[in-house]
Design an enzyme around this catalytic site. Structure first.
Site, short mmCIF file in Angstrom:
data_model
loop_
_atom_site.label_atom_id
_atom_site.label_comp_id
_atom_site.label_asym_id
_atom_site.label_seq_id
_atom_site.Cartn_x
_atom_site.Cartn_y
_atom_site.Cartn_z
N SER A 137 -4.99 0.80 16.25
CA SER A 137 -6.33 0.58 15.71
C SER A 137 -7.13 1.84 15.43
O SER A 137 -8.25 1.75 14.92
CB SER A 137 -7.14 -0.33 16.65
OG SER A 137 -7.01 -1.67 16.23
N LYS A 140 -8.43 2.11 11.94
CA LYS A 140 -9.74 1.63 11.50
C LYS A 140 -10.68 2.78 11.16
O LYS A 140 -11.62 2.61 10.37
CB LYS A 140 -10.37 0.74 12.57
CG LYS A 140 -9.65 -0.60 12.77
CD LYS A 140 -10.37 -1.46 13.80
CE LYS A 140 -9.73 -2.84 13.94
NZ LYS A 140 -8.44 -2.81 14.65
N SER A 322 -13.48 -3.21 17.64
CA SER A 322 -12.15 -3.18 17.03
C SER A 322 -11.84 -4.51 16.34
O SER A 322 -10.87 -5.20 16.66
CB SER A 322 -11.08 -2.85 18.07
OG SER A 322 -9.93 -2.33 17.44
#
Length: 493
Positions: A137, A140, A322
């Site tokens: 993640s 991102k 997230s």
């Protein structure tokens, strides 16, 4: 993480954000600590900041009588904190000494990378490992940075209702709002929720009013803003069927969560249209038949419209908690902005092209999605450092949310219950995006060292044994925390 669900040890979603100016990062991180006392509500954790605490006049220093004969100078307001010199450089030997033991922890497995630099664009970095890793993640960061650059932080997402081709037919048109809700918040929730959400129930009330408040109506919906598959071919095959992530469409409510709140909708666009149809019925219209997919004709009369939160606020939330679905929707918008196509493939290509346009070398990077769920992704530590430097630099105003949205160690978002080991000083002085998949753990963000100098860093291990996952996570936390206790920088003169 909401990154492949279930990899968080404890519940971890608290809202925080704050303004950021490069030279004022250390004092503002102190302010960030005040934002930790927040209460949980539906959709989001409560208001962003604690109210200013009122002073007690009975105990304020100026209320205490002076001893006889004592004279004090006139009070003058304090001066602003001394700005941190942005040209500070890391001292590689000091960084290596600070991080060496933690990054050598055997629980991290056989592939560990690290990189640390000042926030000065192009500054020399200390590096460890080959520099290329599976980002999970932390992807991102790239997605949000590209979205802010291509769309602008003030961009909002619009959801519309227009007249259909047949009489008494209305079409709900998805505009790719990542935070679109099925119904409005209560008054109490609205007072504390962040960011604010647009919702299809309010849209239905406006549409019903435009239609005269009564009579029959048929509902159609148009989600053609996004194209291609709704399940990313680069994801594991069980991610969508097992409700790890929703199918990605341009018309989703509640992040694709089904009305039962326990699962995800197989068809988020239809679920949104159903919620809209129910709201039309509650507004006094008689809905005939079931909602059906349609394509709006050019020039169709608009009956109602709602605007979502500005992208800067959406980006803060995506980073803080997230949000996989939110990140994928933003990546699709990047695809539209860069190539005219809103798809997984176009979004991934658009993210890399946008970063390259900022002068960041992405030549060795491979990106297949916006959320980081794909195990095919590979990025370099230099890409992440370059993006953080850009966001924190003098030319990075459009990207500033990339920094303000980072969770604060021990206090907010996906780091709320992290950093419970290692230097206590790190809590509040490290801000980082987490990255977690099976066998993968990463942190990327900014730490303020002992001399008050903010340092960009990336730490990752992507071949961790499943049984070592928590120990590996703690090792990375300790390593990031060590930057807060290190005199790792050198300033000119």
């Amino acid at each position: 993480m909401r990154e492949a669900r279930g990899s968080k040890r404890r519940g971890r979603d608290v809202r925080h954000s704050g303004g950021f100016v490069r030279n004022w990062l250390p004092p503002l991180l102190v302010v960030a600590l005040l934002a930790s006392g927040l209460a949980a509500y539906r959709f989001e954790w409560g208001q962003r900041y604690l109210p200013w605490l009122a002073a007690d006049p009975a105990t304020e220093p100026e209320q205490v009588l002076l001893p006889a004969g004592l004279e004090l100078p006139e009070w003058s307001p304090p001066t602003a904190p001394t700005a941190v010199d942005g040209t500070a450089a890391v001292v590689p030997d000091r960084v290596a000494a600070a991080l060496g033991a933690d990054l050598a922890d055997p629980d991290l497995g056989r592939h560990v990378v690290g990189a640390v630099s000042s926030l000065d664009p192009g500054a020399e970095a200390w590096t460890s490992g080959d520099g290329r890793f599976l980002p999970a993640s932390t992807t991102k960061l790239l997605t949000v940075g590209a979205a802010l650059e291509t769309l602008g932080p003030d961009h909002t997402f619009t959801t519309r209702v227009v007249r259909g081709d047949a009489p008494r037919e209305v079409v709900l048109v998805g505009g790719g709002d990542p935070l679109l809700a099925s119904e409005p918040l209560t008054v109490a929730e609205a007072a504390t929720a962040y960011p604010a959400r647009a919702d299809v129930a309010t849209l239905a009330l406006e549409a019903a009013d435009a239609l005269g408040g009564g009579g029959r109506v048929r509902v159609r919906y148009d989600d053609t803003l996004f194209t291609g598959p709704t399940d990313n071919p680069a994801w594991r095959r069980d991610y969508v069927p097992d409700d790890i992530v929703s199918p990605i469409t341009a018309l989703m409510v509640d992040g694709g969560v089904a009305p039962d709140g326990l699962s995800r909708s197989d068809d988020p666009s239809l679920a949104a249209a159903d919620a809209f149809a129910d709201a039309l019925g509650a507004a006094g219209l008689r809905v005939v038949g079931e909602p059906r997919r349609d394509v709006v004709r050019p020039g169709a009369e608009q009956l109602a419209v709602v605007e979502g939160a500005p992208l800067a606020q959406v980006a803060e939330r995506v980073l803080d908690v997230s949000d996989n679905e939110g990140a994928e929707v933003l990546a699709h918008h990047v695809g539209i902005a860069t190539s005219g196509t809103g798809s997984f493939e176009a979004g991934a290509a658009g993210v890399l092209a946008t970063l390259a346009g900022l002068g960041i070398d992405v030549s060795g990077d491979e990106v297949y999605d916006g959320s980081g769920l794909s195990r095919r992704n590979r990025i370099s530590t230099s890409t992440v450092l370059g993006l953080l430097q850009r966001a924190a630099g003098d030319e990075g105003e459009p990207l500033r949310t990339l920094v303000t949205g980072l969770p604060v160690a021990g206090f907010t978002g996906s780091l709320t219950y992290r950093f419970d080991e290692g230097p206590a000083l790190a809590r509040g002085l490290v801000r980082a995006k987490t990255g977690t998949l099976t066998g993968v753990h990463a942190l990327a963000g900014i730490a303020v060292d002992r001399d008050g100098v903010p340092l960009a860093f990336v730490l990752a291990a992507d071949k961790v044994a499943p049984e070592d996952r928590y120990d590996a996570q703690d090792a990375l936390d300790r390593a990031a925390g060590s930057l807060a206790t290190c005199r790792c920088s050198r300033t000119p003169g």
